[in-house]
Design a protein around this motif. Structure first.
Motif, PDB file in Angstrom:
ATOM      1  N   UNK A  52      -5.852  -2.330  -8.996  1.00 31.79           N
ATOM      2  CA  UNK A  52      -6.661  -1.955 -10.163  1.00 31.79           C
ATOM      3  C   UNK A  52      -8.150  -2.024  -9.840  1.00 31.79           C
ATOM      4  N   UNK A  53      -8.502  -1.593  -8.622  1.00 30.77           N
ATOM      5  CA  UNK A  53      -9.892  -1.509  -8.237  1.00 30.77           C
ATOM      6  C   UNK A  53     -10.509  -2.790  -7.727  1.00 30.77           C
ATOM      7  N   UNK A  54      -9.747  -3.889  -7.729  1.00 32.04           N
ATOM      8  CA  UNK A  54     -10.305  -5.171  -7.292  1.00 32.04           C
ATOM      9  C   UNK A  54      -9.685  -5.578  -5.960  1.00 32.04           C
ATOM     10  N   UNK A  55     -10.469  -6.165  -5.053  1.00 32.04           N
ATOM     11  CA  UNK A  55      -9.957  -6.489  -3.715  1.00 32.04           C
ATOM     12  C   UNK A  55      -8.932  -7.618  -3.734  1.00 32.04           C
ATOM     13  N   UNK A  56      -7.920  -7.486  -2.895  1.00 29.60           N
ATOM     14  CA  UNK A  56      -6.939  -8.552  -2.684  1.00 29.60           C
ATOM     15  C   UNK A  56      -6.600  -8.594  -1.197  1.00 29.60           C
ATOM     16  N   UNK A  57      -6.299  -9.786  -0.716  1.00 26.48           N
ATOM     17  CA  UNK A  57      -5.779  -9.951   0.642  1.00 26.48           C
ATOM     18  C   UNK A  57      -4.263 -10.036   0.555  1.00 26.48           C
ATOM     19  N   UNK A  58      -3.584  -9.527   1.581  1.00 27.50           N
ATOM     20  CA  UNK A  58      -2.125  -9.422   1.529  1.00 27.50           C
ATOM     21  C   UNK A  58      -1.506  -9.887   2.836  1.00 27.50           C
ATOM     22  N   UNK A  59      -0.441 -10.670   2.723  1.00 26.62           N
ATOM     23  CA  UNK A  59       0.426 -11.024   3.834  1.00 26.62           C
ATOM     24  C   UNK A  59       1.838 -10.613   3.462  1.00 26.62           C
ATOM     25  N   UNK A  60       2.511  -9.854   4.323  1.00 27.87           N
ATOM     26  CA  UNK A  60       3.869  -9.409   4.015  1.00 27.87           C
ATOM     27  C   UNK A  60       4.778  -9.603   5.219  1.00 27.87           C
ATOM     28  N   UNK A  61       5.814 -10.398   5.056  1.00 25.62           N
ATOM     29  CA  UNK A  61       6.820 -10.548   6.120  1.00 25.62           C
ATOM     30  C   UNK A  61       7.632  -9.262   6.242  1.00 25.62           C
ATOM     31  N   UNK A  62       7.933  -8.871   7.460  1.00 24.66           N
ATOM     32  CA  UNK A  62       8.800  -7.719   7.729  1.00 24.66           C
ATOM     33  C   UNK A  62      10.173  -8.243   8.115  1.00 24.66           C
ATOM     34  N   UNK A  63      11.106  -8.199   7.184  1.00 24.16           N
ATOM     35  CA  UNK A  63      12.433  -8.783   7.437  1.00 24.16           C
ATOM     36  C   UNK A  63      13.283  -7.954   8.386  1.00 24.16           C
ATOM     37  N   UNK A  64      12.804  -6.751   8.771  1.00 26.48           N
ATOM     38  CA  UNK A  64      13.545  -5.973   9.776  1.00 26.48           C
ATOM     39  C   UNK A  64      13.211  -6.417  11.196  1.00 26.48           C
TER      40      UNK A  64
END
Length: 509
Positions: free
Chosen positions: A74-86
């Motif tokens: 929604x236009x606001x910055x976020x940091x992201x961590x995502x595990x790849x389960x494959x």
């Protein structure tokens, strides 16, 4: 082959994740690919990835099983961590840990929210020396979470397992959203439990989504699908500032979704008759703004985020529909953590009190009701955001204190016309004080005598008398309550003052 072509082929290979058989297995259980989760979460085209080529010399470990980067929601910055389960079931190696640490450090430096998209089997035992014990080892992840707590919002979307030490990633987050049927968290797997302590148990019993959202309280929101989890995360983060130095964002004012009933029709006159507090909440908040936290856990108290006149507000409300709204150990813990959360990020608080007090008896005393009650009252006392206490029907004993009564410096204590404030209710008080005198009366006269004593007690704690003595600041007709709250929060909002250092963490309870 040109240098550019080689790079593009390498990137394409990495972005595919693990082998197709692992993707197919995920699809069978309704799980999305990690990159698809990110795509659905962020604004289109806004995601910028870091360390995509981590461990790229190992074909079976694309990105070393974790995706990190920055995007906008929604236009606001976020940091992201995502595990790849494959990729090795989303397990952690040395570079996985380093990537998680780096995105945490980025979020802290940029003072922006951090979202953990968790789907991991835990540490790779084969890499334990490299990733487990050192200064840049896995423990540093949890250290960082604690130090970031209350500084930037931290949200966990739990799509699959979060095993062993990895279970502490959700535990230290402000909010944990769990997908029913797939999400789980546990320190020891069922197989390990059977081997070590001889306990035979299923994964759902040990650490499933329903269990954690209803029994342990570690989970906050239970959803059916991953898409629902992502939408819930977006809605939740919309209530919060980017960090603790900012005021929460305003939204467009919306009228409540009115039920067509008057407030005095929703709330029974009989103090002991149950009703659903959600019905009153709906009359007070902007339509569509309700976001309940820990809905399935300790249901005798309600905690949730909403908007009143477009302004974010955290609501703590007793629920007479469950256990009469009496406060137990779990409900006190639930409320305390929610109050700390709102206060950490400058979200005003609204207490809707209809509480007989704290539970009594051997069982709750052994469970630590005094400790839990003290924790809740500590949270109430520490909060520095604008606070309004509304006595809906009754606030008895220490229940008044736990719901931010007059002694806890709320900006205002309001009461509906039928409200009562007392050490205890008329029935309990008359029995406690006059038991011997009641027994002395002939049996035929006892009922009338008891009723007379109860009526006298009610007169002594009459709400108009309490207003006369300045115990309550205003008695408000039910149908004017929303407007009263809207005006007061607008005026009290002037008190917002960003601090140079954070107030405190959002502590696990």
């Amino acid at each position: 082959m040109s240098f550019d072509q080689k790079l593009l082929e390498k990137i394409a290979q990495v972005e595919k994740g693990g082998a197709e058989k692992y993707h197919a297995k995920n699809r069978e259980t309704g799980k999305l690919f990690a990159r698809e989760r990110i795509r659905l979460l962020v604004d289109e085209g806004s995601f910028v990835e870091d360390a995509k080529l981590a461990n790229n010399v190992e074909p079976e470990l694309p990105s070393d099983g974790v995706i990190i980067g920055l995007g906008k929601v929604a236009g606001r910055p976020v940091a992201i961590m995502a595990n790849d389960s494959t990729v090795k079931a989303g397990s952690w190696g040395a570079r996985t840990v380093e990537k998680i640490l780096r995105i945490q450090e980025t979020a802290k430096q940029l003072r922006c929210p951090l979202m953990y998209l968790v789907d991991s089997a835990g540490a790779r035992i084969t890499d334990q020396v490299e990733m487990f014990p050192g200064r840049r080892g896995a423990g540093r992840i949890f250290y960082n979470e604690v130090h970031m707590s209350g500084e930037v919002p931290q949200v966990c979307l739990l799509f699959g397992p979060s095993a062993a030490g990895g279970a502490y990633i959700p535990a230290f987050c402000d909010l944990v959203i769990m997908v029913d049927g797939n999400a789980s968290m546990y320190l020891g797997s069922p197989r390990m439990a059977e081997m070590v302590i001889g306990e035979k148990v299923t994964l759902e019993e040990m650490g499933g989504a329903k269990m954690h959202c209803s029994v342990s309280g570690v989970g906050d929101v239970l959803v059916k699908t991953e898409q629902e989890a992502i939408e819930a995360a977006k809605k939740y983060i919309s209530f919060f500032p980017e960090n603790f130095t900012q005021a929460p964002p305003r939204a467009e004012l919306k009228a409540p979704k009115a039920s067509g009933k008057r407030v005095d029709e929703i709330i029974p006159a009989d103090q002991n008759k149950p009703f659903d507090m959600h019905a009153l909440i709906a009359e007070l908040i902007d339509e569509g703004s309700w976001f309940e936290v820990k809905k399935l856990f300790a249901q005798e108290i309600i905690t949730g985020l909403a908007r009143i006149g477009g302004r974010p507000v955290g609501i703590v409300a007793n629920q007479p529909k469950y256990k009469g709204g009496v406060l137990f150990v779990d409900s006190a813990d639930k409320a305390a953590r929610f109050i700390w959360l709102c206060d950490a990020f400058n979200i005003p608080l609204l207490y809707l009190a209809d509480v007989p007090g704290f539970m009594i008896g051997t069982k709750v005393e052994r469970a630590g009701i005094i400790r839990a009650g003290a924790k809740m009252i500590s949270a109430v006392s520490e909060a520095s955001v604008p606070r309004i206490c509304v006595v809906v029907r009754k606030a008895y004993g220490a229940g008044l204190y736990a719901m931010s009564g007059p002694g806890f410096a709320p900006d205002a204590t309001l009461a509906l016309p039928q409200a009562m404030i007392a050490v205890m209710g008329p029935e309990a008080a008359v029995n406690a004080v006059y038991f011997n005198k009641i027994q002395e009366k002939p049996e035929a006269e006892r009922a009338a005598f008891v009723q007379q004593l109860r009526d006298e007690y009610r007169q002594d704690v009459d709400i108009y008398k309490l207003a006369s003595e300045l115990v309550v600041d205003e008695i408000v007709p039910g149908d004017r309550l929303r407007n009263e709250l809207l005006q007061r929060y607008e005026l009290y909002s002037r008190r917002f003052q960003p601090r140079e250092t954070k107030k405190h963490g959002v502590y696990p309870v």
